[in-house]
Design a protein around this motif. Structure first.
Motif, PDB file in Angstrom:
ATOM      1  N   LEU A  23      -2.969  19.083  29.879  1.00  0.00           N
ATOM      2  CA  LEU A  23      -4.149  17.897  29.395  1.00  0.00           C
ATOM      3  C   LEU A  23      -5.338  18.346  29.514  1.00  0.00           C
ATOM      4  O   LEU A  23      -6.254  18.334  28.693  1.00  0.00           O
ATOM      5  CB  LEU A  23      -3.654  16.586  30.245  1.00  0.00           C
ATOM      6  CG  LEU A  23      -2.361  15.905  30.043  1.00  0.00           C
ATOM      7  CD1 LEU A  23      -2.345  14.795  30.958  1.00  0.00           C
ATOM      8  CD2 LEU A  23      -2.241  15.191  28.762  1.00  0.00           C
ATOM      9  N   LEU A  24      -5.461  19.145  30.713  1.00  0.00           N
ATOM     10  CA  LEU A  24      -6.934  19.384  30.793  1.00  0.00           C
ATOM     11  C   LEU A  24      -7.302  20.717  29.872  1.00  0.00           C
ATOM     12  O   LEU A  24      -8.490  20.623  29.179  1.00  0.00           O
ATOM     13  CB  LEU A  24      -7.003  20.105  32.318  1.00  0.00           C
ATOM     14  CG  LEU A  24      -6.964  19.270  33.251  1.00  0.00           C
ATOM     15  CD1 LEU A  24      -7.021  19.863  34.689  1.00  0.00           C
ATOM     16  CD2 LEU A  24      -8.379  18.263  33.291  1.00  0.00           C
ATOM     17  N   VAL A  25      -6.172  21.651  29.428  1.00  0.00           N
ATOM     18  CA  VAL A  25      -6.561  22.654  28.489  1.00  0.00           C
ATOM     19  C   VAL A  25      -6.687  21.942  27.294  1.00  0.00           C
ATOM     20  O   VAL A  25      -7.890  22.358  26.558  1.00  0.00           O
ATOM     21  CB  VAL A  25      -5.359  23.730  28.593  1.00  0.00           C
ATOM     22  CG1 VAL A  25      -5.582  24.480  27.232  1.00  0.00           C
ATOM     23  CG2 VAL A  25      -5.323  24.269  29.872  1.00  0.00           C
ATOM     24  N   LEU A 127     -18.323  10.773  30.428  1.00  0.00           N
ATOM     25  CA  LEU A 127     -17.505   9.474  30.655  1.00  0.00           C
ATOM     26  C   LEU A 127     -16.069   9.306  29.821  1.00  0.00           C
ATOM     27  O   LEU A 127     -15.094   8.716  30.389  1.00  0.00           O
ATOM     28  CB  LEU A 127     -18.343   8.273  31.037  1.00  0.00           C
ATOM     29  CG  LEU A 127     -17.808   6.842  31.370  1.00  0.00           C
ATOM     30  CD1 LEU A 127     -17.243   7.250  32.782  1.00  0.00           C
ATOM     31  CD2 LEU A 127     -18.770   5.739  31.414  1.00  0.00           C
ATOM     32  N   THR A 128     -16.695   9.527  28.703  1.00  0.00           N
ATOM     33  CA  THR A 128     -15.474   9.272  27.795  1.00  0.00           C
ATOM     34  C   THR A 128     -14.568  10.376  27.887  1.00  0.00           C
ATOM     35  O   THR A 128     -13.533  10.189  27.752  1.00  0.00           O
ATOM     36  CB  THR A 128     -16.289   9.490  26.051  1.00  0.00           C
ATOM     37  OG1 THR A 128     -17.179   8.306  26.041  1.00  0.00           O
ATOM     38  CG2 THR A 128     -15.207   9.070  25.078  1.00  0.00           C
ATOM     39  N   VAL A 129     -14.854  11.630  28.090  1.00  0.00           N
ATOM     40  CA  VAL A 129     -14.038  12.857  28.382  1.00  0.00           C
ATOM     41  C   VAL A 129     -13.015  12.383  29.643  1.00  0.00           C
ATOM     42  O   VAL A 129     -11.983  12.493  29.317  1.00  0.00           O
ATOM     43  CB  VAL A 129     -14.733  13.928  28.491  1.00  0.00           C
ATOM     44  CG1 VAL A 129     -13.698  15.052  29.256  1.00  0.00           C
ATOM     45  CG2 VAL A 129     -15.325  14.322  27.287  1.00  0.00           C
ATOM     46  N   LEU A 130     -13.584  11.852  30.541  1.00  0.00           N
ATOM     47  CA  LEU A 130     -12.756  11.368  31.598  1.00  0.00           C
ATOM     48  C   LEU A 130     -12.030  10.240  31.258  1.00  0.00           C
ATOM     49  O   LEU A 130     -10.597  10.217  31.705  1.00  0.00           O
ATOM     50  CB  LEU A 130     -13.605  11.123  32.771  1.00  0.00           C
ATOM     51  CG  LEU A 130     -14.254  11.843  33.423  1.00  0.00           C
ATOM     52  CD1 LEU A 130     -15.365  11.537  34.460  1.00  0.00           C
ATOM     53  CD2 LEU A 130     -13.610  12.964  34.203  1.00  0.00           C
ATOM     54  N   HIS A 131     -12.316   9.448  30.431  1.00  0.00           N
ATOM     55  CA  HIS A 131     -11.272   8.338  30.037  1.00  0.00           C
ATOM     56  C   HIS A 131     -10.118   8.713  29.087  1.00  0.00           C
ATOM     57  O   HIS A 131      -9.177   8.269  28.975  1.00  0.00           O
ATOM     58  CB  HIS A 131     -12.250   7.275  29.237  1.00  0.00           C
ATOM     59  CG  HIS A 131     -13.029   6.163  30.254  1.00  0.00           C
ATOM     60  ND1 HIS A 131     -14.149   6.403  30.535  1.00  0.00           N
ATOM     61  CD2 HIS A 131     -12.419   4.857  30.417  1.00  0.00           C
ATOM     62  CE1 HIS A 131     -14.265   5.231  31.506  1.00  0.00           C
ATOM     63  NE2 HIS A 131     -13.474   4.504  31.276  1.00  0.00           N
ATOM     64  N   GLY A 136      -4.557  10.336  28.579  1.00  0.00           N
ATOM     65  CA  GLY A 136      -3.415  11.140  28.517  1.00  0.00           C
ATOM     66  C   GLY A 136      -2.513  10.971  29.865  1.00  0.00           C
ATOM     67  O   GLY A 136      -1.183  11.152  29.452  1.00  0.00           O
ATOM     68  N   LEU A 137      -3.019  10.819  30.873  1.00  0.00           N
ATOM     69  CA  LEU A 137      -2.221  10.544  32.152  1.00  0.00           C
ATOM     70  C   LEU A 137      -1.318   9.354  32.108  1.00  0.00           C
ATOM     71  O   LEU A 137      -0.295   9.180  32.522  1.00  0.00           O
ATOM     72  CB  LEU A 137      -3.094  10.763  33.481  1.00  0.00           C
ATOM     73  CG  LEU A 137      -3.943  11.685  33.705  1.00  0.00           C
ATOM     74  CD1 LEU A 137      -4.858  11.482  34.901  1.00  0.00           C
ATOM     75  CD2 LEU A 137      -2.759  12.813  34.287  1.00  0.00           C
ATOM     76  N   GLY A 138      -2.202   8.331  31.343  1.00  0.00           N
ATOM     77  CA  GLY A 138      -1.393   7.189  31.131  1.00  0.00           C
ATOM     78  C   GLY A 138      -0.264   6.988  30.277  1.00  0.00           C
ATOM     79  O   GLY A 138       0.759   6.648  30.270  1.00  0.00           O
ATOM     80  N   GLY A 157       1.249  12.372  26.478  1.00  0.00           N
ATOM     81  CA  GLY A 157      -0.102  12.400  26.990  1.00  0.00           C
ATOM     82  C   GLY A 157      -0.949  13.115  25.938  1.00  0.00           C
ATOM     83  O   GLY A 157      -2.152  12.712  25.655  1.00  0.00           O
ATOM     84  N   VAL A 158      -0.632  14.510  25.535  1.00  0.00           N
ATOM     85  CA  VAL A 158      -1.509  15.185  24.589  1.00  0.00           C
ATOM     86  C   VAL A 158      -1.743  14.526  23.342  1.00  0.00           C
ATOM     87  O   VAL A 158      -2.902  14.414  22.709  1.00  0.00           O
ATOM     88  CB  VAL A 158      -0.972  16.601  24.723  1.00  0.00           C
ATOM     89  CG1 VAL A 158      -1.880  17.517  23.536  1.00  0.00           C
ATOM     90  CG2 VAL A 158      -1.189  17.477  25.872  1.00  0.00           C
TER      91      VAL A 158
END
Length: 817
Positions: A23-25, A127-131, A136-138, A157-158
Motif C-alpha cells: 500500500l505504501l509503495v 492529509l488526503t494522502v493519509l486518508h 486502502g487499509l479499510g 486495498g490497492v
C-alpha cells in the motif's frame, strides 16, 4: 533448529507486513511529485482544465482546492492557532454567514484539526494522502472479513486506494470528498460484522457512517447511508420471507424469527448512533436551513446536469486516459466527475471474481452494489437517480456520478476475489478457461469500439451535428488508446500472465502474485501521469493586485467587489481583503438577495446571452450600504463606479482598481426609519437615503419623542469572527446600523445590557439606542443548535467508546490463509 525457527519467524513477519508495504509503495509512487516537493499543492498551476459546466475558456487556472477549500482551511487554521477556537461565524463574504451550520465547513472532523495545527498550505494534500492510506487499509480489512487471503486483500486495498476515479477527484481538489470515502470500507466492514451479531461491527458501522458525514462534504455520506439502508432493507425482506416460510411449517416461535428481529434492531441502533455522532454537524445545519439560500445567480461553477455517465465513458474502462487528461478532455462533463475506470488489470480480476469466486452469494452481493452504483451514476434518464432525488432531503445528491465511489469500493472487493480465484487455479483446464475468458473480454471491448465507430459513421452520413460530436469522441478515443503505452502494455502483460499460468501447473499462487504486481504497477503509474503539483507561491505569492491594495488600503473596515474567477478567495485571504461574494453556494437568503444585483454590473462579453436588466440605482445603493470601498475590474463594467485609482496587469489580464467615493462605513447611526413591508424592502433601498433612514418593517424607537441622532459614523472593531465591538458617542436616541448579515444567533449588549438585534435594509443588523451617551455595543454569535448537537455527539462518542471497550474480548476472527 533455532535458525530454522528464526527464518520461519522472519518469513511470517514479512508476510504480515507485506500488505502495508505494498500500500505504501503504491501510494508513494503515485504521489511521487508531492513526495519530491512536500510543500507543494496538488493542483496544475499552469493550465486551466476543461469542464462543460463552464462556458468555453471561462474556467480559471486551479481547482476546487485553490478555489474553495484552501481559503477556508487557511482562514480557520489561522484562528485555530492564534486563539485556540473554531469560528462559528464566517465574515469573509456575503456580508457574513454561519460557519457552524455550513454543510461544507467540516469544523468538527477531528483529523482536520491536526492539519489546522500544522497550518501549511500543503497540509490538506498530505492529509488526503493519509486518508487514501486509511482507505486502502479499510479495503484490506474488508476483504479479509469477506474471506480473502493476504494477497487478494492487498489487491483490494490497492485497487480502491488508487482507483482512477478517486485519484481524479483528488486532482480536482475534492479533498473532503475523498476523506469521506476513506470511511466507506470501514462502514461496510462494520455492516458485515454487525449482521453476524458481533458488537465491534455496530461500532465500526456507526463510526464509519458518522465520520463520512462530518468531513465537510455530506453528499458522499448520504450515498453511503443510502447503500447501507438498502442493505438493511434487503436484510429485512429476506429475513421476513424466511420467517414466513418457517411459520408455515410450525406454529411455534423459531430462533430464526428472533434472530431476524435482533438483526433489524442492530441495524437500527447502528444508524441511530451514526446520526448521533454526526449531530454536531447536522443539528446546526438544520437550524440554519430556513435562512439559507441556494444559488443566487452568482459567479461560481456550472450546474450538475452534465455530471453523469455518458456512452463515451465506456472507453475509459480500457484506460482512464481514453478521453484525454483534465486539460485535454474531449468527453462530456469533465474528467473527474464522469470517469468510469477501475484499471484494466482490476477489471479483468473483477470478471474472474464475478464468474468463479466460490462464495456465490458474496460475489453477487458485491456485484449488485457495483451495478447499482453504475446505474445511479448514469443519471436521471436511467431512472434510479430520478427516483432517489424524489426522497426528502436528497437535494444533497446533486451529482449522480459520485455514486462511482460506491462502485469503486465494490469493484475493489471483486478484484480481490479474482486474485483469490487465480491463486486456486491449480490445473491446466481451469487456467485455459481464464485465458478463454480474457479473449472474450477483449472481443467484447473490440466489439463495443466497432459499434461506436459504426454509429459514428452513420451519424456522419446523416450530417447530424450531435452525431458528429459523438463520432469525434469515439475516433479520438481510439487514437488516444493507440498512443497509450501504459494501457497497451497492461493489456499485453495481463494476457501474457494468463497464458503463462497454463504452463505453471499447480502453481496458481505465483500467477496471482505476478497479477497483483501488475495491478500495483498499473494503478501507481496511472496516478503518476495525472497527479499535478505546483508551488504554493503560484497562488499565494504577491502580484500587481495585492500591491495595488497595499498602496490604497484605508484604515477602517471595507469590502471589495471583484469577480471570483479573477480575484480568487485564496488571494483575498492572502491580502486580508473581504470581498462582497466568495466562491461558495452557501449563503444567507436575505444577504444573497442584497448582493445579487452586484453580479450584473460586470459585462461578461458582447456575445454573451441576454444579461439581466441593470438597475443602476439599486447597485449603487447596495454598494454604499455594504461599504464597498473599491471595485476591482478585469473587464468592462456596465456602469460608472468612481475614479480609477490604479491600473495594471497580471499575466495576460489587465485590471482597473476603482474607488467608490460614496461607500458608507461598516457601522453608522441614522435617525429615521422607512417603514416598508419585508417583501418590498429590497427595491426600496434605491429610493431611500441611507444616511437618514434605514428600511425596516417597524420603528424600534416608536413612542420616543424628540429629536434623534443624525447620521454619525461609528467605530467598528471585529476582535474575533464571532465578536464585534462598536463604539459611538451620541447626543440623542438613534438607530445603529451594522452592515453585517442579520441572522438568528447574534446577540447584543449595550454597555453590558442585553438588547435585541433587528433586521434592517433587508439583510443587516439594527440596534436601537434610546439613551444618548458614550456607548459600546458588543455583538456575539452563538450558533443555533450547536450546543445541542455537541452534547448529542459527545454522548454518542462516549457510548461508542464504551461499547468498543466492552467488546474487546469479542475479537472478530479473521480467516486464516
Amino acid at each position: 533448529m533455532k535458525m530454522r525457527a528464526a527464518v520461519a519467524h522472519a518469513r511470517r513477519g514479512l508476510r504480515q507486513s507485506g500488505p502495508l508495504a505494498a500500500l505504501l509503495v503504491a501510494l508513494l509512487v503515485g504521489f511521487s511529485g508531492l513526495v519530491s516537493d512536500p510543500g507543494a499543492l496538488i493542483v496544475d498551476g499552469e493550465r486551466s482544465w476543461i469542464d462543460e459546466g463552464y462556458r468555453p475558456g471561462k474556467r480559471p487556472i486551479g481547482n476546487d482546492l485553490t478555489g474553495l477549500f484552501l481559503p477556508r482551511f487557511l482562514w480557520q487554521s489561522e484562528h485555530w492557532r492564534q486563539s485556540g477556537t473554531i469560528p462559528r461565524w464566517d465574515p469573509r463574504g456575503f456580508a457574513g454567514r454561519p460557519n457552524a451550520g455550513n454543510p461544507q465547513a467540516g469544523l468538527w472532523y477531528p483529523p482536520v484539526w491536526l492539519a489546522w495545527s500544522w497550518g501549511g498550505p500543503s497540509a490538506l494534500g498530505w492529509l488526503t494522502v493519509l486518508h487514501l492510506l486509511w482507505l486502502g487499509l479499510g479495503g484490506f480489512a474488508l476483504a479479509r472479513v469477506v474471506g480473502l487471503g493476504l494477497l487478494a486483500a492487498t489487491v483490494t486495498g490497492v485497487s480502491v486506494m488508487m482507483n482512477p476515479y478517486i485519484i481524479a477527484q483528488v486532482i480536482e481538489g475534492h479533498l473532503p470528498h475523498v476523506w469521506s470515502v476513506s470511511w466507506y470500507p470501514w462502514a461496510l466492514l462494520g455492516a458485515l460484522l454487525l449482521r453476524t451479531g458481533r458488537r465491534p461491527g455496530g461500532v465500526l458501522l456507526s463510526l464509519g457512517l458518522g465520520c463520512s458525514v462530518m468531513t465537510g462534504h455530506p453528499q458522499e455520506g448520504v450515498y453511503l447511508g443510502l447503500a447501507l439502508a438498502g442493505w438493511a432493507a434487503w436484510d429485512a425482506l429476506t429475513l421476513i420471507a424466511a420467517r414466513r416460510r418457517r411459520g408455515r411449517e410450525t406454529t411455534r416461535p423459531t430462533g430464526e424469527g428472533r434472530d431476524a428481529v435482533g438483526r433489524l434492531a442492530r441495524w437500527g441502533v447502528a444508524f441511530l448512533l451514526a446520526l448521533g455522532l454526526s449531530a454536531v454537524e447536522w443539528v446546526p445545519a438544520l437550524h440554519a436551513r430556513p435562512w439559507a439560500a441556494g444559488p443566487m445567480g452568482g459567479e461560481g461553477g456550472g450546474g450538475a446536469g452534465v455530471y453523469h455517465l455518458w456512452p463515451s465513458n465506456l472507453m475509459q474502462l480500457v484506460s482512464p486516459r481514453a478521453l484525454g487528461g483534465p486539460f485535454s478532455y474531449f468527453g462530456r462533463g469533465n474528467l473527474w466527475e464522469t470517469m468510469v475506470s477501475f484499471g484494466w488489470a482490476p477489471l479483468v480480476l473483477m470478471a474472474l471474481g464475478i464468474a468463479a469466486f466460490p462464495d456465490r452469494r458474496s460475489a453477487w452481493g458485491w456485484s449488485a452494489l457495483l451495478g447499482l452504483g453504475l446505474w445511479f451514476a448514469g443519471g436521471r434518464s436511467l431512472g434510479l437517480a430520478a427516483v432517489v432525488a424524489g426522497f426528502p432531503g436528497m437535494e444533497a445528491a446533486r451529482v449522480p456520478a459520485r455514486s462511482l465511489f460506491l462502485a469503486a469500493t465494490a469493484a475493489a472487493v471483486l478484484a480481490g476475489m479474482g486474485v483469490q480465484v487465480l491463486g486456486s487455479a491449480v490445473d491446466r483446464r481451469r487456467s485455459m478457461r481464464w485465458v478463454n475468458m480474457y479473449g472474450r473480454v477483449l472481443a467484447v471491448v473490440v466489439a463495443c469500439v466497432l459499434v461506436g465507430l459504426v454509429g459514428s459513421l452513420m451519424a456522419e452520413a446523416g450530417e447530424d451535428r450531435a452525431g458528429g460530436a459523438a463520432r469525434s469522441r469515439w475516433l479520438l478515443a481510439c487514437e488516444q488508446l493507440a498512443r497509450d503505452e501504459l494501457a497497451l502494455a497492461t493489456i499485453a502483460a495481463v494476457g501474457a500472465v494468463l497464458c503463462w499460468s497454463v504452463s505453471r501447473r499447480g502453481d496458481g499462487e505465483r500467477t496471482a502474485i505476478v497479477f497483483a504486481g501488475i495491478v500495483i504497477l498499473e494503478l501507481s503509474l496511472s496516478a503518476v501521469k495525472v497527479v499535478p503539483t505546483a508551488p504554493a507561491d503560484r497562488f499565494l505569492g504577491g502580484d500587481a493586485v495585492s500591491d495595488a491594495f497595499d498602496r490604497h488600503r484605508p484604515e477602517e473596515p471595507f469590502r471589495v467587489r471583484a469577480r471570483d474567477r479573477f480575484y480568487l478567495d485564496l488571494q483575498a485571504w492572502r491580502d486580508d481583503i473581504e470581498k462582497t461574494n466568495i466562491n461558495d453556494l452557501f449563503q444567507v437568503r436575505h444577504a444573497a438577495e442584497v448582493i445579487r444585483p452586484l453580479y450584473a454590473m460586470v459585462r461578461e462579453s458582447e456575445a454573451a446571452p441576454a444579461v439581466r436588466a441593470l438597475d443602476t440605482g439599486l447597485i449603487r445603493a447596495v454598494m454604499d450600504r455594504l461599504g464597498v470601498a473599491f471595485v476591482l475590474a478585469d473587464r468592462p463594467l456596465r456602469l460608472g463606479v468612481g475614479p480609477v485609482i490604479e491600473t495594471g496587469s497580471r499575466g495576460i489580464s489587465r485590471f482597473e482598481l476603482m474607488r467608490n467615493p460614496t461607500a458608507l462605513p461598516r457601522a453608522r447611526m441614522v435617525p429615521g426609519v422607512e417603514i416598508v413591508e419585508p417583501a418590498r424592502a429590497l427595491p426600496r433601498l434605491a429610493e431611500v437615503d441611507p444616511r437618514s433612514c434605514v428600511v425596516m418593517a417597524s420603528d424600534p424607537l416608536r413612542g420616543i419623542e424628540g429629536p434623534r441622532q443624525p447620521y454619525t459614523p461609528a467605530e467598528y472593531e471585529q476582535t474575533h469572527p464571532d465578536r464585534v465591538v462598536i463604539r459611538v458617542t451620541t447626543e440623542a436616541p438613534g438607530l445603529l446600523v451594522v452592515a453585517d448579515t442579520w441572522m438568528p444567533g447574534w446577540r447584543a449588549t449595550v454597555n453590558g445590557r442585553a438588547v435585541p438585534i433587528d433586521r434592517g435594509d433587508h439583510a443587516f443588523r439594527v440596534v436601537a439606542l434610546p439613551e444618548p451617551g458614550r456607548i459600546e455595543v458588543e455583538m456575539t454569535y452563538r450558533a443555533p443548535g450547536l450546543m445541542a448537537g455537541g452534547i448529542i455527539s459527545s454522548g454518542t462518542a462516549g457510548l461508542l467508546v464504551l461499547i468498543g471497550v466492552t467488546s474487546l474480548g469479542r475479537r472478530a476472527v479473521l480467516p486464516r490463509d
